[in-house]
Design a protein around this motif. Structure first.
Motif, short mmCIF file in Angstrom:
data_model
loop_
_atom_site.label_atom_id
_atom_site.label_comp_id
_atom_site.label_asym_id
_atom_site.label_seq_id
_atom_site.Cartn_x
_atom_site.Cartn_y
_atom_site.Cartn_z
N UNK A 167 0.86 -1.19 0.00
CA UNK A 167 0.00 0.00 0.00
C UNK A 167 0.90 1.23 0.00
N UNK A 168 0.62 2.14 -0.92
CA UNK A 168 1.50 3.28 -1.11
C UNK A 168 2.92 2.75 -1.33
N UNK A 169 3.89 3.16 -0.52
CA UNK A 169 5.26 2.65 -0.71
C UNK A 169 5.65 1.62 0.34
N UNK A 219 9.01 -9.65 -8.43
CA UNK A 219 7.70 -9.44 -7.81
C UNK A 219 7.54 -8.00 -7.34
N UNK A 220 8.56 -7.44 -6.71
CA UNK A 220 8.45 -6.07 -6.20
C UNK A 220 8.32 -5.06 -7.34
N UNK A 221 8.88 -5.37 -8.50
CA UNK A 221 8.74 -4.45 -9.62
C UNK A 221 7.36 -4.55 -10.27
N UNK A 222 6.77 -5.74 -10.27
CA UNK A 222 5.36 -5.82 -10.67
C UNK A 222 4.52 -4.98 -9.71
N UNK A 234 -1.46 -12.29 -11.54
CA UNK A 234 -2.40 -11.19 -11.28
C UNK A 234 -1.69 -10.03 -10.59
N UNK A 235 -2.08 -8.82 -10.98
CA UNK A 235 -1.76 -7.61 -10.23
C UNK A 235 -3.08 -6.89 -10.02
N UNK A 236 -3.59 -6.92 -8.78
CA UNK A 236 -4.87 -6.29 -8.44
C UNK A 236 -4.59 -4.90 -7.88
N UNK A 237 -5.38 -3.92 -8.33
CA UNK A 237 -5.07 -2.51 -8.07
C UNK A 237 -6.34 -1.79 -7.60
N UNK A 238 -6.29 -1.17 -6.43
CA UNK A 238 -7.42 -0.39 -5.94
C UNK A 238 -7.01 1.08 -5.83
N UNK A 239 -7.55 1.97 -6.67
CA UNK A 239 -7.13 3.37 -6.65
C UNK A 239 -7.68 4.17 -5.47
N UNK A 240 -8.62 3.60 -4.72
CA UNK A 240 -9.18 4.31 -3.57
C UNK A 240 -8.31 4.09 -2.33
N UNK A 241 -8.06 2.83 -1.99
CA UNK A 241 -7.22 2.53 -0.83
C UNK A 241 -5.75 2.52 -1.19
N UNK A 242 -5.43 2.41 -2.48
CA UNK A 242 -4.07 2.30 -3.01
C UNK A 242 -3.41 0.99 -2.59
N UNK A 243 -4.22 -0.03 -2.37
CA UNK A 243 -3.69 -1.37 -2.16
C UNK A 243 -3.36 -2.00 -3.51
N UNK A 271 2.02 2.44 -9.19
CA UNK A 271 1.96 3.61 -10.06
C UNK A 271 0.55 3.81 -10.60
N UNK A 272 -0.10 2.74 -11.03
CA UNK A 272 -1.47 2.86 -11.53
C UNK A 272 -2.44 3.20 -10.39
N UNK A 273 -2.19 2.68 -9.20
CA UNK A 273 -3.04 3.01 -8.05
C UNK A 273 -2.95 4.48 -7.69
N UNK A 274 -1.84 5.12 -8.05
CA UNK A 274 -1.65 6.55 -7.80
C UNK A 274 -1.92 7.38 -9.06
N UNK A 275 -2.81 6.88 -9.91
CA UNK A 275 -3.22 7.60 -11.12
C UNK A 275 -2.05 7.95 -12.02
N UNK A 276 -1.09 7.03 -12.10
CA UNK A 276 0.03 7.20 -13.02
C UNK A 276 1.22 7.91 -12.45
N UNK A 277 1.13 8.39 -11.20
CA UNK A 277 2.24 9.13 -10.60
C UNK A 277 3.05 8.22 -9.67
N UNK A 278 4.37 8.25 -9.82
CA UNK A 278 5.23 7.41 -9.00
C UNK A 278 6.66 7.92 -9.12
N UNK A 279 7.44 7.69 -8.09
CA UNK A 279 8.85 8.03 -8.12
C UNK A 279 9.06 9.53 -8.38
N UNK A 280 8.13 10.35 -7.86
CA UNK A 280 8.26 11.79 -7.97
C UNK A 280 7.91 12.38 -9.32
N UNK A 281 7.25 11.59 -10.18
CA UNK A 281 6.91 12.11 -11.50
C UNK A 281 5.65 11.43 -12.03
#
Length: 416
Positions: free
Chosen positions: A121-123, A302-305, A366-375, A311-321
């Motif tokens: 979740x998040x980072x 696994x950690x890179x997946x 599978x990579x499951x993504x929730x943009x509300x909780x950011x899980x 990144x998608x859970x954060x609406x495309x924003x990650x790593x400061x960009x």
């Protein structure tokens, strides 16, 4: 509804309490049916050139964690500095209901041939476990998770103005397909799997996926254009009917590559993987001419997946960009009008409100993504059934319990 400052404070307090020693990677030398999966043989990788129908169960673990020993792959370089992921002290607990019984994460791993399972979740990494002797440095095979990458790269090419318009026909970028059904198909119809080109995807030895793979990387490979030309029967008007087709993803990848003037793995590195701050190189399968399999076969840790999902859970924003434009993430994860409510632009949708989305591949990836909780939940697996409804249903039960127990009130139930 909690006001935003209090929600953030609650999330921070929860995170500090819920992580711990078990958030460090856990490693098991075995897993369900370990003997049948080749434990005594060290989970062997099949000999190069082994056809899908000739694979044995003992090959599945080795193939899915060391695919680069089975096929020569195109490396996808990352940046010199990985984006940070943290681990906080405290044990992560999760229970879920399935078929009338209560289960834990340990129960789930004992029940399913999972090679890697990660929840973040998040980072923050909450849970990370590996089975069958797999390591966190292994690069796991994606199958159709790669389709979502191809869809994201199409958005990047549009943003870079290499693709002029999604209304353009495929032949505007791949002129060798002029005069074919795919050549006349607009790009906007490829993205949501609505080309209208007949394609049979059953994961049986005689299906069209096998014909496509053989045409690309089989013993008598014919090249990407000729491989795609095999499918030239229009059964519906473009953009009218959803029909899952790996050929649509392959053609989309060819369009992106031709539009940007570089291979798909190189563009993936430049536009997604390096900006994401992946901790290790990925790699992508490609034919002899360098045309990547736009529908399959990226390998990554696994950690890179998880970073990709976060990144998608954060609406495309990650790593400061802004790695992927926010409008493209939203458009990609919104069902196209009149098509399937469960599919966007090369990504699966929950069909629920509020929605979550998923990258999915056969055999349990599978990579499951929730943009509300950011899980984000990442699973790599070696199911014997390409599409196992029972295994998928149990993973969904686990995911819903995660969102209900650790998300905001009302997210699939009352938060506990």
């Amino acid at each position: 509804m909690l006001r935003r400052p209090f929600r953030l404070l609650a999330a921070a307090l929860w995170g500090a309490a819920a992580l711990g020693a078990q958030a460090e990677p856990g490693f098991a030398p075995d897993g369900p049916q370990a003997a049948a999966y080749g434990q005594a043989q060290g989970y062997p990788v099949p000999p190069p050139g082994t056809r899908r129908e000739d694979l044995k169960q003992e090959h599945y673990v080795g193939l899915h964690s060391h695919y680069d020993r089975f096929r020569p792959l195109r490396e996808v370089p990352t940046s010199a500095k990985p984006s940070p992921l943290s681990r906080v002290a405290g044990a992560f607990e999760l229970t879920y209901q399935h078929e009338g019984r209560t289960h834990t994460l340990d129960d789930y791993l004992r029940r399913h041939p999972v090679t890697g399972l990660l929840i973040a979740r998040d980072s923050d990494i909450l849970f990370e476990r590996y089975q069958y002797g797999r390591k966190d440095s292994d690069r796991f095979l994606s199958h159709s998770l790669a389709k979502t990458i191809t869809g994201l790269l199409a958005g990047a090419a549009l943003e870079d103005r290499a693709i002029r318009s999604l209304n353009d026909p495929v032949s505007a970028y791949v002129p060798e397909l002029a005069g074919t059904a795919y050549g006349a198909t607009p790009i906007h119809a490829l993205l949501p799997m609505a080309s209208g080109i007949g394609f049979r995807e059953t994961y049986q030895p005689d299906d069209d996926v096998r014909r496509l793979i053989d045409g690309l990387i089989g013993p008598a490979a014919m090249g990407a254009v000729a491989a795609v030309r095999q499918f030239d029967t229009r059964v519906a008007e473009p953009g009218r009917v959803f029909h899952y087709s790996s050929a649509d993803s392959q053609v989309l990848g060819m369009v992106v590559s031709r539009a940007v003037g570089m291979s798909l793995p190189d563009y993936f590195s430049r536009r997604l993987w390096a900006p994401l701050g992946a901790e290790a190189n990925a790699a992508w399968d490609a034919d002899a001419a360098g045309d990547a399999l736009g529908f399959c076969c990226v390998v990554a840790r696994l950690r890179d997946w998880a970073r990709l999902g976060l990144m998608l859970a954060h609406d495309g924003r990650w790593n400061g960009q802004q790695v992927v434009s926010r409008p493209w993430v939203y458009e990609s994860t919104t069902p196209a009008r009149g098509l399937s409510p469960n599919y966007g632009y090369q990504i699966w949708l929950s069909g629920e409100t509020p929605r979550y989305y998923a990258m999915r591949g056969i055999l349990g990836q599978a990579v499951l993504i929730d943009p509300i909780t950011r899980f984000v939940l990442v699973q790599t697996a070696v199911n014997l059934n390409p599409n196992d409804p029972g295994a998928s249903a149990e993973l969904t039960s686990l995911w819903h319990a995660l969102l209900a127990q650790h998300g905001p009130p009302g997210r699939f139930g009352r938060a506990r």
